[in-house]
Motif scaffolding. Structure first.
Motif, short mmCIF file in Angstrom:
data_model
loop_
_atom_site.label_atom_id
_atom_site.label_comp_id
_atom_site.label_asym_id
_atom_site.label_seq_id
_atom_site.Cartn_x
_atom_site.Cartn_y
_atom_site.Cartn_z
N VAL A 28 0.84 -1.19 0.00
CA VAL A 28 0.00 0.00 0.00
C VAL A 28 0.88 1.24 0.00
O VAL A 28 1.93 1.27 0.63
CB VAL A 28 -0.96 0.03 1.21
N ARG A 73 0.27 5.74 -0.43
CA ARG A 73 -0.68 6.82 -0.65
C ARG A 73 -0.51 7.49 -2.00
O ARG A 73 -1.38 8.22 -2.46
CB ARG A 73 -0.54 7.88 0.45
N ARG A 101 -1.65 -1.81 -4.12
CA ARG A 101 -2.75 -0.89 -3.86
C ARG A 101 -2.19 0.52 -3.74
O ARG A 101 -1.80 0.97 -2.66
CB ARG A 101 -3.50 -1.32 -2.60
N GLY A 106 -2.31 4.76 -4.17
CA GLY A 106 -3.29 5.76 -3.82
C GLY A 106 -4.12 5.36 -2.61
O GLY A 106 -5.24 5.83 -2.43
N GLU A 107 -3.58 4.51 -1.79
CA GLU A 107 -4.30 3.98 -0.63
C GLU A 107 -3.39 4.12 0.59
O GLU A 107 -2.44 3.34 0.75
CB GLU A 107 -4.71 2.53 -0.86
N GLU A 108 -3.65 5.09 1.42
CA GLU A 108 -2.76 5.40 2.54
C GLU A 108 -3.06 4.52 3.75
O GLU A 108 -4.21 4.31 4.12
CB GLU A 108 -2.91 6.87 2.93
N ARG A 160 -3.57 4.35 7.29
CA ARG A 160 -3.90 5.34 8.31
C ARG A 160 -3.76 4.81 9.72
O ARG A 160 -3.69 5.58 10.68
CB ARG A 160 -5.33 5.84 8.10
N THR A 201 -6.98 1.37 5.93
CA THR A 201 -6.94 2.44 4.94
C THR A 201 -8.35 2.99 4.78
O THR A 201 -9.32 2.45 5.32
CB THR A 201 -6.42 1.93 3.59
N ALA A 202 -8.47 4.07 4.00
CA ALA A 202 -9.81 4.63 3.74
C ALA A 202 -10.68 3.64 2.99
O ALA A 202 -11.91 3.70 3.05
CB ALA A 202 -9.68 5.93 2.95
N GLN A 203 -10.05 2.71 2.28
CA GLN A 203 -10.80 1.72 1.50
C GLN A 203 -11.17 0.48 2.32
O GLN A 203 -11.85 -0.40 1.80
CB GLN A 203 -9.98 1.31 0.27
#
Length: 384
Positions: free
Chosen positions: A35, A37, A170, A172-174, A176, A191-193
């Protein structure tokens, strides 16, 4: 069929180090997800020159890692597509006078004992290797193991190969949050996803390595180091390999040519590490040192200057391997300006750690928890 689930590890960071971790972990049969971002190589890797060097390293743990990585890069050149632009150019370290030559000889002798191919070059042979060097130089040492790759393409191709082994990429997937269980063990990342569940997380986040460590409740004192580079107008191929002066303590220039004919002028890596921030005075000093090695550069126009950053730890060694403070957390960051060269060895060591296998090198010098004290100025210091 390559396995995809369940995940054995989540790797945070899609630079060349994270890509190498994914490649060697996937090749060994582990299921991993990478992953980041941003896009591939959006950090230090994207601003790197692609050097794969042994010539600039003192005998010790970093040189051992560089020699391992040199062998692995040579193997990867036969596996990855030619777009990686692997080229074994060699390096030449030049001594301006007899005192510098004596110091260079002693340094090269210690390197040879550690396994480096370091060949002393007499002045007449030196000008066969680099005809446009300044006259009356005392001598040099040639390092045929030094090489170069295109760092962005190398990272992309390593990730592509890792995907072949089943890795999920993945972008663009930070990451968090690092998920921890009631027992304090790693359970994956959020992640946000959504959540990616795995019993291990590899911190390969480069300059953001300290931030990712904090997400897991650990500390890693990663700080940015800085350097700058001068780029000249295109010229005929007048510099054949990477060349820098033996006076590394004094801040010699490093000179090399690109495939397009431009000359890159940067600061050779000093034993004290780092480089001063970008300034007119620093640029003038750097160009003067370059012209002392190649006099023709005094009349060449510089068309671009840029500054780069890289992740550093206080003792200038990377953190590689499991973090005993957080079970399931591993680190692969803090490589200074040598991350591209050291990436394959780091990836192989991480893959071995994930599988519980004996590593190719002793991981103790790279242990992530070695910064246990704080010195009088409030800066982390290594434990003995």
């Amino acid at each position: 069929m390559p396995k995809r689930h369940p995940l054995d590890a989540v790797i945070v960071g899609a630079g060349v180090v994270g890509a190498a971790c994914a490649y060697y972990a996937g090749r060994s049969g582990l299921g991993v997800a990478v992953v980041d971002r941003g896009p591939v190589a959006c950090g230090t890797t994207g601003a790197g020159e692609g050097h794969l060097l042994v010539s600039d390293k003192e005998p010790g743990p970093e040189l051992d890692l560089a020699l391992l990585s040199t062998r692995l890069w040579r193997d990867l050149a036969h596996v990855l597509p030619p777009e990686t632009e692997y080229e074994r150019r060699g390096g030449l370290v030049v001594a301006p006078d007899e005192a510098a030559l004596a110091a260079l000889r002693a340094f090269a002798a210690r390197q040879r004992e550690a396994g480096v191919d370091a060949r002393e070059v007499t002045p007449d042979r030196m000008y066969d290797l680099e005809p446009y060097l300044a006259p009356d130089l005392a001598g040099a040492v040639h390092y045929p193991q030094d090489a170069q790759v295109d760092p962005v393409r190398a990272a992309a191709q390593l990730l592509r190969a890792a995907r072949h082994f089943g890795a999920e990429i993945r972008l663009g997937e930070e990451a968090r949050e690092v998920l921890l269980g009631p027992d304090g063990r790693v359970r994956g990342v959020r992640t946000a996803q959504g959540d990616l569940l795995a019993p291990a997380v590899v911190n390969a986040a480069g300059i953001r390595g300290g931030e990712v460590a904090e997400l897991a409740g650990a500390t890693l004192p990663v700080r940015p180091g800085h350097g700058f580079l001068l780029v000249t107008e295109p010229l005929p191929r007048v510099v054949r390999q990477r060349v820098y002066g033996a006076d590394r303590e004094g801040g010699s220039a490093a000179i090399e040519a690109t495939a397009s004919g431009q000359i890159l002028i940067g600061a050779a890596r000093g034993r004290a590490g780092g480089e001063r921030p970008l300034s007119a005075e620093g640029l003038h000093r750097l160009s003067g040192r370059a012209a002392a090695l190649f006099p023709f550069l005094a009349g060449v126009r510089t068309i671009r200057t840029y500054r780069g950053s890289w992740p550093c730890l206080p003792d200038r060694l990377p953190a590689i391997g499991p973090d005993p403070r957080v079970p399931g957390l591993l680190h692969a960051c803090g490589h200074q300006d040598a991350g591209i060269g050291l990436a394959p060895g780091t990836g192989l060591l991480i893959a071995s750690a994930l599988r519980g296998q004996r590593p190719a090198l002793d991981l103790r010098p790279f242990r992530p928890d070695r910064f246990a004290r704080v010195d009088a100025e409030g800066l982390p210091a290594s434990v003995s």
